[in-house]
Write a protein that holds these residues in place. Sequence first.
Motif, PDB file in Angstrom:
ATOM      1  N   SER A 139      17.658  83.977  17.103  1.00  0.00           N
ATOM      2  CA  SER A 139      16.431  84.732  17.381  1.00  0.00           C
ATOM      3  C   SER A 139      16.820  86.177  17.687  1.00  0.00           C
ATOM      4  O   SER A 139      17.332  86.476  18.764  1.00  0.00           O
ATOM      5  CB  SER A 139      15.685  84.135  18.580  1.00  0.00           C
ATOM      6  N   PRO A 140      16.587  87.090  16.714  1.00  0.00           N
ATOM      7  CA  PRO A 140      17.093  88.453  16.837  1.00  0.00           C
ATOM      8  C   PRO A 140      16.588  89.179  18.093  1.00  0.00           C
ATOM      9  O   PRO A 140      17.290  90.020  18.646  1.00  0.00           O
ATOM     10  CB  PRO A 140      16.586  89.160  15.579  1.00  0.00           C
ATOM     11  N   SER A 141      15.371  88.843  18.549  1.00  0.00           N
ATOM     12  CA  SER A 141      14.818  89.604  19.672  1.00  0.00           C
ATOM     13  C   SER A 141      15.246  89.030  21.025  1.00  0.00           C
ATOM     14  O   SER A 141      14.958  89.617  22.063  1.00  0.00           O
ATOM     15  CB  SER A 141      13.291  89.620  19.593  1.00  0.00           C
ATOM     16  N   PHE A 142      15.953  87.910  21.015  1.00  0.00           N
ATOM     17  CA  PHE A 142      16.327  87.297  22.291  1.00  0.00           C
ATOM     18  C   PHE A 142      17.782  87.582  22.622  1.00  0.00           C
ATOM     19  O   PHE A 142      18.677  87.316  21.823  1.00  0.00           O
ATOM     20  CB  PHE A 142      16.094  85.778  22.235  1.00  0.00           C
ATOM     21  N   SER A 143      18.004  88.144  23.808  1.00  0.00           N
ATOM     22  CA  SER A 143      19.379  88.320  24.255  1.00  0.00           C
ATOM     23  C   SER A 143      19.439  88.180  25.765  1.00  0.00           C
ATOM     24  O   SER A 143      18.410  88.186  26.446  1.00  0.00           O
ATOM     25  CB  SER A 143      19.915  89.690  23.838  1.00  0.00           C
ATOM     26  N   LEU A 144      20.648  88.064  26.265  1.00  0.00           N
ATOM     27  CA  LEU A 144      20.848  87.958  27.714  1.00  0.00           C
ATOM     28  C   LEU A 144      21.432  89.263  28.268  1.00  0.00           C
ATOM     29  O   LEU A 144      21.946  89.289  29.380  1.00  0.00           O
ATOM     30  CB  LEU A 144      21.774  86.772  28.016  1.00  0.00           C
ATOM     31  N   ASP A 145      21.308  90.346  27.477  1.00  0.00           N
ATOM     32  CA  ASP A 145      21.943  91.615  27.854  1.00  0.00           C
ATOM     33  C   ASP A 145      21.500  92.146  29.212  1.00  0.00           C
ATOM     34  O   ASP A 145      22.251  92.835  29.883  1.00  0.00           O
ATOM     35  CB  ASP A 145      21.632  92.703  26.805  1.00  0.00           C
ATOM     36  N   MET A 146      20.240  91.866  29.581  1.00  0.00           N
ATOM     37  CA  MET A 146      19.699  92.425  30.831  1.00  0.00           C
ATOM     38  C   MET A 146      19.561  91.347  31.910  1.00  0.00           C
ATOM     39  O   MET A 146      18.805  91.523  32.868  1.00  0.00           O
ATOM     40  CB  MET A 146      18.326  93.051  30.566  1.00  0.00           C
ATOM     41  N   LEU A 147      20.275  90.253  31.742  1.00  0.00           N
ATOM     42  CA  LEU A 147      20.112  89.140  32.690  1.00  0.00           C
ATOM     43  C   LEU A 147      20.578  89.531  34.099  1.00  0.00           C
ATOM     44  O   LEU A 147      21.629  90.137  34.270  1.00  0.00           O
ATOM     45  CB  LEU A 147      20.923  87.932  32.203  1.00  0.00           C
ATOM     46  N   ASP A 148      19.778  89.156  35.094  1.00  0.00           N
ATOM     47  CA  ASP A 148      20.150  89.383  36.498  1.00  0.00           C
ATOM     48  C   ASP A 148      20.755  88.129  37.136  1.00  0.00           C
ATOM     49  O   ASP A 148      21.636  88.229  37.974  1.00  0.00           O
ATOM     50  CB  ASP A 148      18.911  89.763  37.328  1.00  0.00           C
ATOM     51  N   VAL A 149      20.190  86.974  36.783  1.00  0.00           N
ATOM     52  CA  VAL A 149      20.592  85.744  37.476  1.00  0.00           C
ATOM     53  C   VAL A 149      20.769  84.602  36.478  1.00  0.00           C
ATOM     54  O   VAL A 149      19.900  84.359  35.638  1.00  0.00           O
ATOM     55  CB  VAL A 149      19.531  85.300  38.522  1.00  0.00           C
ATOM     56  N   LEU A 150      21.896  83.907  36.593  1.00  0.00           N
ATOM     57  CA  LEU A 150      22.140  82.693  35.805  1.00  0.00           C
ATOM     58  C   LEU A 150      22.239  81.513  36.772  1.00  0.00           C
ATOM     59  O   LEU A 150      23.006  81.560  37.740  1.00  0.00           O
ATOM     60  CB  LEU A 150      23.454  82.827  35.020  1.00  0.00           C
ATOM     61  N   ILE A 151      21.448  80.473  36.493  1.00  0.00           N
ATOM     62  CA  ILE A 151      21.489  79.258  37.315  1.00  0.00           C
ATOM     63  C   ILE A 151      21.994  78.105  36.464  1.00  0.00           C
ATOM     64  O   ILE A 151      21.497  77.884  35.354  1.00  0.00           O
ATOM     65  CB  ILE A 151      20.074  78.862  37.815  1.00  0.00           C
ATOM     66  N   MET A 152      22.964  77.376  36.980  1.00  0.00           N
ATOM     67  CA  MET A 152      23.401  76.143  36.329  1.00  0.00           C
ATOM     68  C   MET A 152      23.042  74.984  37.256  1.00  0.00           C
ATOM     69  O   MET A 152      23.665  74.793  38.295  1.00  0.00           O
ATOM     70  CB  MET A 152      24.901  76.197  36.029  1.00  0.00           C
ATOM     71  N   ASP A 153      21.993  74.247  36.891  1.00  0.00           N
ATOM     72  CA  ASP A 153      21.518  73.143  37.718  1.00  0.00           C
ATOM     73  C   ASP A 153      22.169  71.851  37.219  1.00  0.00           C
ATOM     74  O   ASP A 153      22.346  71.675  36.015  1.00  0.00           O
ATOM     75  CB  ASP A 153      19.991  73.051  37.612  1.00  0.00           C
ATOM     76  N   GLU A 154      22.515  70.965  38.143  1.00  0.00           N
ATOM     77  CA  GLU A 154      23.144  69.690  37.781  1.00  0.00           C
ATOM     78  C   GLU A 154      24.345  69.939  36.862  1.00  0.00           C
ATOM     79  O   GLU A 154      24.441  69.378  35.765  1.00  0.00           O
ATOM     80  CB  GLU A 154      22.123  68.771  37.087  1.00  0.00           C
ATOM     81  N   ALA A 155      25.246  70.789  37.331  1.00  0.00           N
ATOM     82  CA  ALA A 155      26.394  71.187  36.513  1.00  0.00           C
ATOM     83  C   ALA A 155      27.247  69.988  36.109  1.00  0.00           C
ATOM     84  O   ALA A 155      27.726  69.919  34.965  1.00  0.00           O
ATOM     85  CB  ALA A 155      27.249  72.197  37.279  1.00  0.00           C
ATOM     86  N   ASP A 156      27.429  69.037  37.007  1.00  0.00           N
ATOM     87  CA  ASP A 156      28.246  67.864  36.655  1.00  0.00           C
ATOM     88  C   ASP A 156      27.631  67.117  35.473  1.00  0.00           C
ATOM     89  O   ASP A 156      28.322  66.726  34.536  1.00  0.00           O
ATOM     90  CB  ASP A 156      28.469  66.938  37.872  1.00  0.00           C
ATOM     91  N   ARG A 157      26.315  66.981  35.495  1.00  0.00           N
ATOM     92  CA  ARG A 157      25.649  66.285  34.377  1.00  0.00           C
ATOM     93  C   ARG A 157      25.682  67.095  33.089  1.00  0.00           C
ATOM     94  O   ARG A 157      25.822  66.528  32.001  1.00  0.00           O
ATOM     95  CB  ARG A 157      24.202  65.941  34.737  1.00  0.00           C
TER      96      ARG A 157
END
Length: 239
Positions: free
Chosen positions: A166-184
Amino acid sequence: ETAAEASRKAAYFDTPDAATSTSDVTFQSMNLSRPLLKALANLGFEKPTPIQAAAIPVALLGKDVVGGAVTGSGKTAAFVIPILERLLFRDRGKAAATTRVVILCPTRELAVQCHAVATRIGSFTDVRFSLVVGGLSLKGQEAELRTRPDVVIATPGRLIDHLRNSPSFSLDMLDVLIMDEADRMLEEGFAAELGEIISACPKQRQTMLFSATMTDSVDELIRMGLNKPVRLFVDPRKS
Ligand code: ADP
Ligand code: MG
């Protein structure tokens, strides 16, 4: 627990007994904004659970967080509340409109649940949430992503599809990344996807990782994706 387990935990976590010291914390005493307090009251959340009491103040400071707590301990609100608090004070200019937060969940079902809770906690804010999971049309999701939702709640595989295609989607301006249930997520075989997503995020960001169990592969993910995290552990028997 055995003495060996207890000492491993004490060495690993910054707050081995968070639950014992947080019993008098309230959502009001955390100085949350009114739209959030109102939504929490509507949900019937009278006081924070131990993981919420431990994680929310640390997350509000912008620090990276590792949260160890079992299923049912209230982890969703523990990361959704600080995210929303941060987004309430974001720049709302048109040029600033872009995805600020990604929440990764191991399965479609868990992402749907997380999206429902997040939407309810954010119901008195103007924050926009978008669900990006398999089983929904890629085209429809791409159109939704083009409207630049503030928060994207996704499974890793589907998020990668959009990052690549998706050309218009990027994470360039991301402030916060959450990884929920990382073990799973790791059990579901998403290690490579998680690595690719982390690489696509800006280095300057806040990252939070929640997991019921702390395995070696979760440790490795923490080393790869988090920066000097505060490690919080809540003992289920004291919750
Ligand atoms: P986890 O992700 O740790 O498994 P959830 O975030 O799904 O836990 O929350 C488990 C349940 O507890 C949900 O039904 C949620 O609505 C409820 N809950 C969460 N926080 C609170 C609170 N502060 N007060 C009352 N109920 C809560
Ligand atoms: Mg959960």
